[in-house]
Structures are given as C-alpha cells and as structure tokens.
Design a protein around this motif. Structure first.
Motif, short mmCIF file in Angstrom:
data_model
loop_
_atom_site.label_atom_id
_atom_site.label_comp_id
_atom_site.label_asym_id
_atom_site.label_seq_id
_atom_site.Cartn_x
_atom_site.Cartn_y
_atom_site.Cartn_z
N GLU A 161 57.97 35.67 66.42
CA GLU A 161 57.56 35.19 65.09
C GLU A 161 56.07 34.89 65.08
OE1 GLU A 161 56.52 33.10 61.73
OE2 GLU A 161 56.61 31.99 63.62
N ILE A 187 59.94 29.90 57.35
CA ILE A 187 59.08 31.02 57.74
C ILE A 187 58.81 31.93 56.54
CG2 ILE A 187 58.98 33.14 59.15
CD1 ILE A 187 60.52 31.52 61.32
N PHE A 188 59.84 32.17 55.73
CA PHE A 188 59.67 32.99 54.53
C PHE A 188 58.64 32.36 53.59
CE2 PHE A 188 60.87 33.57 50.06
CZ PHE A 188 60.64 34.93 49.93
N PHE A 202 69.22 27.88 61.76
CA PHE A 202 68.48 29.14 61.80
C PHE A 202 68.14 29.60 60.38
CE2 PHE A 202 68.43 33.79 61.63
CZ PHE A 202 67.32 34.03 62.43
N ILE A 203 69.08 29.47 59.46
CA ILE A 203 68.82 29.82 58.05
C ILE A 203 67.71 28.93 57.49
CG2 ILE A 203 69.83 29.85 55.72
CD1 ILE A 203 70.80 32.13 57.54
N ASP A 221 55.24 32.83 55.10
CA ASP A 221 54.82 34.23 55.06
C ASP A 221 54.39 34.66 53.66
OD1 ASP A 221 55.33 34.44 57.75
OD2 ASP A 221 57.17 35.62 57.53
N PHE A 277 62.39 34.11 70.16
CA PHE A 277 62.25 34.18 68.71
C PHE A 277 60.89 33.62 68.29
CE2 PHE A 277 62.71 31.94 64.62
CZ PHE A 277 63.01 33.01 63.79
N SER A 290 64.42 30.04 58.96
CA SER A 290 64.08 31.34 58.35
C SER A 290 63.50 31.15 56.96
CB SER A 290 65.31 32.24 58.29
OG SER A 290 65.75 32.54 59.58
N TYR A 291 64.04 30.20 56.21
CA TYR A 291 63.52 29.91 54.87
C TYR A 291 62.10 29.34 54.96
CZ TYR A 291 63.09 27.88 50.22
OH TYR A 291 62.65 27.53 48.97
#
Length: 118
Positions: free
Chosen positions: A85, A22-23, A15-16, A26, A81, A19-20
């Motif tokens: 997202e 996606i960051f 998940f981390i 973004d 999720f 998330s990275y």
C-alpha cells in the motif's frame, strides 16, 4: 456470535474499515478525522501504528496465532499489505510515499506481535 464467526468477522470488518480510509486518502477526500489527525503532533504516524497494529492483532486472532517461520502469520500478511500500500502511493497523484509511515506501520505490527508473546 460463536468463536469461528468472531475469528472471521472482526478481522474482515477492520480490513474493510482500513480499505475505506485508504480509499478516502487515495481520492483526496479528507474528512473531519483526517483534519483532527493532522492537528495532533505525529498524529499521522500514531494513526499508522495503531491502525496497522490493530489489524495485525485481529488477523493474528483470526488465524489462531499461526506461525510463519518465526513470525505470526497475520503480522506477516499485514506488514506485506502495508508495504504494498505504501509503495503504491508512488503511482497515485494525491498521495506521497513516506518511509516513516512504513516504519510506523512496522512498529504497530511488531508491538502487537510482542504483546501477544508476553
């Protein structure tokens, strides 16, 4: 590492990682991996299916393959999720909503869920 720690560590770590990714997307910080994926035919869609499928598989494992109605709970959480997202991209200037990305996420989650039942 005992089983309880694995059931927590692997899904949380992945998940981390997602998330990275996606960051980076973004913030429009496209690195080497993004450029490679962009050069592969359907690379973006394949990446979506693989990443969300792996995340669903790991979360299902972490949740001991518990059910939510007829679905595996982890698969339901990951698809929710993915849905949130993808729709959030309407509000991020460097991103665009793509229904086919959402479909690829769904395919990855479903394939992992079906694989577990076989």
């Amino acid at each position: 590492m005992n089983t309880l720690h694995q059931r927590i560590f692997f899904p949380f770590s992945f998940f981390i990682f997602i998330s990275y990714i996606i960051f980076l997307a973004d913030t429009a910080d496209y690195n080497f991996a993004f450029s490679v994926v962009g050069k592969v035919p359907y690379g973006d869609k394949i990446s979506h299916a693989v990443l969300y499928g792996v995340m669903a598989g790991l979360l299902n494992y972490g949740l001991a393959f518990r059910k939510f109605y007829i679905l595996q709970l982890g698969s339901f959480i990951v698809f929710t999720f993915a849905l949130l997202e993808e729709f959030s991209q309407y509000y991020i200037p460097s991103r665009t909503f793509d229904l086919y990305d959402l479909l690829a996420d769904f395919i990855g989650v479903v394939l992992v869920s079906i694989w577990r039942k076989i």
